[in-house]
Design an enzyme around this catalytic site. Structure first.
Site, PDB file in Angstrom:
ATOM      1  N   HIS A  48       0.814  -1.221   0.000  1.00 60.00           N
ATOM      2  CA  HIS A  48       0.000   0.000   0.000  1.00 60.00           C
ATOM      3  C   HIS A  48       0.847   1.271   0.000  1.00 60.00           C
ATOM      4  O   HIS A  48       0.326   2.352  -0.263  1.00 60.00           O
ATOM      5  CB  HIS A  48      -0.909   0.020   1.237  1.00 60.00           C
ATOM      6  CG  HIS A  48      -1.663  -1.257   1.422  1.00 60.00           C
ATOM      7  ND1 HIS A  48      -1.226  -2.269   2.274  1.00 60.00           N
ATOM      8  CD2 HIS A  48      -2.782  -1.717   0.841  1.00 60.00           C
ATOM      9  CE1 HIS A  48      -2.076  -3.279   2.209  1.00 60.00           C
ATOM     10  NE2 HIS A  48      -3.023  -2.978   1.351  1.00 60.00           N
ATOM     11  N   HIS A  60      -7.035   4.761   5.347  1.00 61.09           N
ATOM     12  CA  HIS A  60      -6.544   3.615   4.577  1.00 61.09           C
ATOM     13  C   HIS A  60      -5.031   3.759   4.427  1.00 61.09           C
ATOM     14  O   HIS A  60      -4.518   4.857   4.194  1.00 61.09           O
ATOM     15  CB  HIS A  60      -7.208   3.573   3.195  1.00 61.09           C
ATOM     16  CG  HIS A  60      -6.912   2.315   2.430  1.00 61.09           C
ATOM     17  ND1 HIS A  60      -5.746   2.153   1.707  1.00 61.09           N
ATOM     18  CD2 HIS A  60      -7.597   1.157   2.302  1.00 61.09           C
ATOM     19  CE1 HIS A  60      -5.747   0.943   1.154  1.00 61.09           C
ATOM     20  NE2 HIS A  60      -6.863   0.319   1.497  1.00 61.09           N
ATOM     21  N   GLU A 116      -2.960   3.162   2.103  1.00 60.40           N
ATOM     22  CA  GLU A 116      -2.472   3.789   0.865  1.00 60.40           C
ATOM     23  C   GLU A 116      -2.621   5.308   0.922  1.00 60.40           C
ATOM     24  O   GLU A 116      -1.735   6.044   0.516  1.00 60.40           O
ATOM     25  CB  GLU A 116      -3.223   3.239  -0.360  1.00 60.40           C
ATOM     26  CG  GLU A 116      -2.650   3.796  -1.651  1.00 60.40           C
ATOM     27  CD  GLU A 116      -3.435   3.430  -2.901  1.00 60.40           C
ATOM     28  OE1 GLU A 116      -3.435   4.239  -3.853  1.00 60.40           O
ATOM     29  OE2 GLU A 116      -4.051   2.341  -2.935  1.00 60.40           O
ATOM     30  N   SER A 149     -10.191  -4.608   2.757  1.00 63.97           N
ATOM     31  CA  SER A 149      -9.675  -4.442   1.393  1.00 63.97           C
ATOM     32  C   SER A 149     -10.550  -3.442   0.651  1.00 63.97           C
ATOM     33  O   SER A 149     -11.714  -3.709   0.356  1.00 63.97           O
ATOM     34  CB  SER A 149      -9.681  -5.790   0.660  1.00 63.97           C
ATOM     35  OG  SER A 149      -9.561  -5.605  -0.732  1.00 63.97           O
ATOM     36  N   SER A 150      -9.979  -2.288   0.325  1.00 58.76           N
ATOM     37  CA  SER A 150     -10.740  -1.235  -0.346  1.00 58.76           C
ATOM     38  C   SER A 150     -11.284  -1.707  -1.686  1.00 58.76           C
ATOM     39  O   SER A 150     -12.466  -1.531  -1.994  1.00 58.76           O
ATOM     40  CB  SER A 150      -9.856  -0.004  -0.548  1.00 58.76           C
ATOM     41  OG  SER A 150     -10.510   0.958  -1.344  1.00 58.76           O
ATOM     42  N   ASN A 151     -10.428  -2.340  -2.501  1.00 57.73           N
ATOM     43  CA  ASN A 151     -10.894  -2.713  -3.844  1.00 57.73           C
ATOM     44  C   ASN A 151     -11.985  -3.780  -3.785  1.00 57.73           C
ATOM     45  O   ASN A 151     -12.889  -3.801  -4.615  1.00 57.73           O
ATOM     46  CB  ASN A 151      -9.718  -3.117  -4.738  1.00 57.73           C
ATOM     47  CG  ASN A 151      -9.180  -4.498  -4.453  1.00 57.73           C
ATOM     48  OD1 ASN A 151      -9.705  -5.495  -4.941  1.00 57.73           O
ATOM     49  ND2 ASN A 151      -8.139  -4.575  -3.639  1.00 57.73           N
ATOM     50  N   THR A 186      -5.579   4.286  -5.576  1.00 54.90           N
ATOM     51  CA  THR A 186      -5.636   3.428  -6.776  1.00 54.90           C
ATOM     52  C   THR A 186      -6.772   2.410  -6.757  1.00 54.90           C
ATOM     53  O   THR A 186      -7.016   1.757  -7.766  1.00 54.90           O
ATOM     54  CB  THR A 186      -4.308   2.654  -6.955  1.00 54.90           C
ATOM     55  OG1 THR A 186      -4.121   1.798  -5.814  1.00 54.90           O
ATOM     56  CG2 THR A 186      -3.132   3.592  -7.110  1.00 54.90           C
TER      57      THR A 186
END
Length: 316
Positions: A79, A129, A131, A228-230, A170
């Site tokens: 990240h 987060h 990232e 998990s963001s995605n 991202t």
């Protein structure tokens, strides 16, 4: 008893992306090269199964650098980390390997370039987060303003509306981000955007596959971790694309079979940090309960590969 028929649509692409694959490989190669323990600052990727597997092989996961001894290697997660972290590691003369995804590093470089040109940054991302923390930590405090929603854009207090640029996390929803970018451009017409979309190819591809699958299914399962963001974005994209039931599951044991009672079509996909073995586990669970027909929904072909850092390719 006869099993009820069910058509399972399997998204492709799904699961591991090149950045996740590289990060896991970095930990595995570090363990081979230097032996256990190897320290990892934050979860290398957001997946408990992956993290537990690496822990069993000798990886020690910590949240901060001061939890690591100076005589053992430390790896920074996919990240990304604030600039202060490698600086502190160098100061303590630690051996460190940066597993930041190259597509996240691209955003870091972008932010630094805009800062050098005197622009204040607006980051579209999720507060807290890793990232977002890592990207905002590339520049001095106050130089990166965070927005999470269109409503946040109206509240922005910028230094100079003529000297602004924006970057994004991202792993965001492509559609939600487009709305925020439109709001930024409407309020700050001079704002500078990235040359190329910050949202990574893997996030976009997985969301496109979900959009293609959603109208064909009565329910959708996304294999992925709650942090998990995605993966969470895939659930949201599925629901917005018309799937009345979209659920995040870490493993087959988490499936709510009662919620699927009576359905004849289910979509399955996986976030970018979920290994294929967990998807296979979900498919096996469906096979045990249904007369299963599997159809793959292919929307893109991925062949991206990222090299591991040179220090791991060189002999010990």
């Amino acid at each position: 008893m006869t099993k009820p028929p069910l058509t399972l649509y399997l998204a492709a692409p799904r699961g591991f992306c090149a950045g996740v694959d590289r990060a896991i490989k970095i930990v595995e190669m570090a363990l081979e090269k230097w032996g256990a323990p190897v320290y990892v600052r934050h979860e290398i990727v957001h997946n408990r199964y992956v993290v537990d597997g690496l822990r069993a092989r000798g990886a020690v996961f910590v949240e901060e650098l001061d939890e690591c001894p100076t005589d053992r290697p430390v790896i920074f997660s996919a990240h990304g980390v604030p600039k202060a972290v490698p600086a502190e590691a160098a100061k303590r003369q630690m051996l460190y390997v940066d597993a930041t995804c190259p597509l996240v590093s691209k955003v870091h470089i972008e932010a630094a370039r805009h800062h050098e040109n005197g622009l204040q940054m607006v980051m579209i991302g999720h507060e807290g987060h890793p990232e977002t923390i890592g990207t905002m930590g590339q520049l001095p405090p106050g130089e990166v303003l965070l927005v999470e929603t269109v409503a946040d854009v109206a509240k922005l207090n910028v230094r100079d509306p003529e000297k602004l640029a924006f970057i994004t996390q991202t792993t965001l929803s492509v559609d939600d981000t487009a709305d925020i970018v439109a709001a930024l451009k409407a309020r700050f017409p001079a704002i500078v955007g990235p040359h190329k979309e910050d949202i990574c190819y893997a996030t976009t591809n997985r969301q496109d596959a979900v959009k293609a699958m959603a109208p064909r299914v009565e329910a959708m399962l996304v294999v992925g971790a709650p942090n998990s963001s995605n993966s969470k974005r895939l659930v949201e994209v599925g629901a917005k694309a018309g799937c009345s039931y979209a659920q995040l599951v870490q493993r087959a044991a988490d499936i709510d079979w009662r919620a699927l009672a009576g359905v004849s079509s289910v979509g399955v996909t996986a976030g970018a940090s979920a290994p294929e073995i967990l998807i296979d586990e979900v498919l096996d669970a469906f096979r045990a309960r249904y007369d299963l027909t599997i159809e793959e929904v292919v929307t893109a072909d991925e062949n991206v590969e990222f090299k591991v850092p040179r220090i791991l390719r060189e002999p010990a």
